[in-house]
Design a protein around this motif. Structure first.
Motif, PDB file in Angstrom:
ATOM      1  N   THR A 291       0.838  -1.204   0.000  1.00 29.52           N
ATOM      2  CA  THR A 291       0.000   0.000   0.000  1.00 29.52           C
ATOM      3  C   THR A 291       0.871   1.250   0.000  1.00 29.52           C
ATOM      4  O   THR A 291       0.584   2.232  -0.704  1.00 29.52           O
ATOM      5  CB  THR A 291      -0.936  -0.009   1.218  1.00 29.52           C
TER       6      THR A 291
ATOM      7  N   LYS B 207       1.260  -5.075  -5.016  1.00 29.50           N
ATOM      8  CA  LYS B 207       0.666  -3.747  -5.207  1.00 29.50           C
ATOM      9  C   LYS B 207      -0.252  -3.731  -6.424  1.00 29.50           C
ATOM     10  O   LYS B 207      -1.386  -3.221  -6.364  1.00 29.50           O
ATOM     11  CB  LYS B 207       1.783  -2.714  -5.375  1.00 29.50           C
TER      12      LYS B 207
ATOM     13  N   TYR C 201      -4.311  -3.037  -6.067  1.00 24.64           N
ATOM     14  CA  TYR C 201      -4.852  -1.705  -6.372  1.00 24.64           C
ATOM     15  C   TYR C 201      -4.960  -1.377  -7.857  1.00 24.64           C
ATOM     16  O   TYR C 201      -5.737  -0.499  -8.221  1.00 24.64           O
ATOM     17  CB  TYR C 201      -4.011  -0.632  -5.672  1.00 24.64           C
TER      18      TYR C 201
ATOM     19  N   PRO D 277      -5.109   3.972  -3.106  1.00 20.18           N
ATOM     20  CA  PRO D 277      -5.384   3.326  -1.818  1.00 20.18           C
ATOM     21  C   PRO D 277      -5.572   4.296  -0.671  1.00 20.18           C
ATOM     22  O   PRO D 277      -6.007   3.892   0.413  1.00 20.18           O
ATOM     23  CB  PRO D 277      -4.142   2.456  -1.594  1.00 20.18           C
TER      24      PRO D 277
END
Length: 395
Positions: free
Chosen positions: A21, A302, A306, A311
């Protein structure tokens, strides 16, 4: 500052999710700090580089740090540490032992909060991602403002005043007998100053436009049950959860018979996650063929998590406490998902409502409109505990 707390049962992969994140936030040009407050740090292992107490830059816009309770204690509560060490040495402990024991149980959690408050006040980062301890410890951390306030109001402030008045009288007698001094004003003031910082941070933690918890879990029975309890307890402390991350799901392309039963169980438990945590959004992450260690592996995580998303956004605004007026009566509504009414104990004292679920307790200071009223009933309805208040004298 956007604050995201990653938590979950130990071993579910929350550190990897926190690190990934952070990578995505930095990629979007947010100045991002990933801070580990777990005493068993693994954030440095996840990034596969050395991290320390102070933030270290990892990539453009990305920093990492691991909380060192000893350094935080010395920097922020040195007078108290020195006093506790003095007391322990007077009881016969050697210097090193006394210094180690000066870190009282629970201080890791306290310093985690203080560190969060400091970064929030300094404003050097746009996003603060907390890789917190496993759920039980994390919940103790989040309950500190509430529980600490209760003890400070009832016990510590009176004790602080008594100490200031009595120390000049008793110090000449006490020190020769005990071998150490009574605590001075600096020592007595330090815990209360700490509490004021934590109390101020509570406003940040309970602002669901600014702070969110993200629960990381695996599709396993015990993990889901602990996560459900954690979600309810977070709501009890008025801390919002905005996203569920179901991690390490065996991919469809894995056809080895050894994993067949695992895959069937995971399908069942994955559906339970969607059903039990509705309406919270759920993200699924597969079990990768390599461990999540190093920047290359975190890049894969990652992208899976996402893709093109931000995020740092709030995925779901969860309202955990609300007051509803119905003519002359009021209802206090607390979001306590998946908690049977019989597990909840309520007691009102003065302007406080004491709510207890298992070993978690919240002393909720009531709004002025409710403080003078008496609870006349409670019921669970659509995961909300609805407590009715009325002016009994007018009925």
């Amino acid at each position: 500052m956007r604050v995201i707390l990653m938590t979950g049962k130990g071993g579910v992969g929350k550190t990897s999710v926190a690190a990934a994140t952070g990578l995505r936030c930095a990629e979007l040009s947010y100045k991002t700090l990933v801070l580990s407050t777990d005493p068993a740090h693994s954030l440095a292992d996840s990034f596969d580089l050395e991290l320390s107490h102070e933030p270290r830059q990892i990539l453009t816009n990305l920093w990492g740090a691991e909380l060192d309770a000893l350094m935080e204690l010395e920097g922020n509560w040195g007078a108290v540490k020195r006093y506790i060490t003095q007391v322990l040495q007077a009881r016969g402990l050697e210097g090193v032992q006394a210094e180690e024991l000066a870190i009282l149980p629970g201080m890791d959690e306290i310093f985690g909060l203080v560190r969060m408050k400091r970064h929030h006040d300094e404003g050097d980062f746009d996003v603060l991602i907390i890789d917190s301890a496993p759920t039980g410890t994390a919940l103790r951390l989040l309950s500190l403002p509430e529980v600490g306030g209760w003890y400070m109001r009832r016990f510590y402030k009176p004790l602080q005043g008594m100490s200031a008045a009595l120390r000049p009288l008793f110090e000449p007698i006490f020190r020769p007998i005990a071998g150490f001094s009574l605590p001075d004003k600096e020592v007595m003031d330090a815990p209360y100053e700490f509490y004021l910082q934590i109390e101020a941070l509570e406003k940040v933690l309970t602002d669901n436009t600014q702070t969110s918890v993200r629960l990381v879990m695996n599709p396993e029975k015990m993990v889901i049950k602990e996560s459900l309890r954690a979600h309810a307890y977070l709501s009890l402390y008025n801390v919002a959860t905005d996203l569920i991350i179901a991690n390490r799901i065996i991919p469809e392309e894995v056809n080895d018979p050894f994993f067949q039963k695992w895959k069937e169980n995971q399908q069942t438990y994955k559906q339970e996650i969607y059903d039990n945590f509705h309406p919270l959004p759920v993200k699924e992450v597969p079990l990768f063929s390599t461990e999540m260690c190093g920047l290359a592996a975190l890049e894969k995580l990652k992208e899976t998590l996402y893709e093109d998303e931000d995020p740092a956004k709030v995925y779901y605004q969860e309202n955990t406490v609300r007051v509803v007026q119905d003519q002359n009566n009021y209802s206090l509504e607390l979001y306590l998902p998946n908690i049977p009414k019989e597990q909840i104990q309520l007691n009102k004292t003065g302007d406080e409502l004491n709510i207890r679920i298992g070993n978690h307790r919240r002393n909720l200071v009531l709004p002025q409109a409710l403080a003078s009223l008496k609870p006349i009933g409670a019921k669970m309805e659509e995961d909300f505990l609805k407590i009715r208040f009325a002016d009994v004298a007018k009925e």
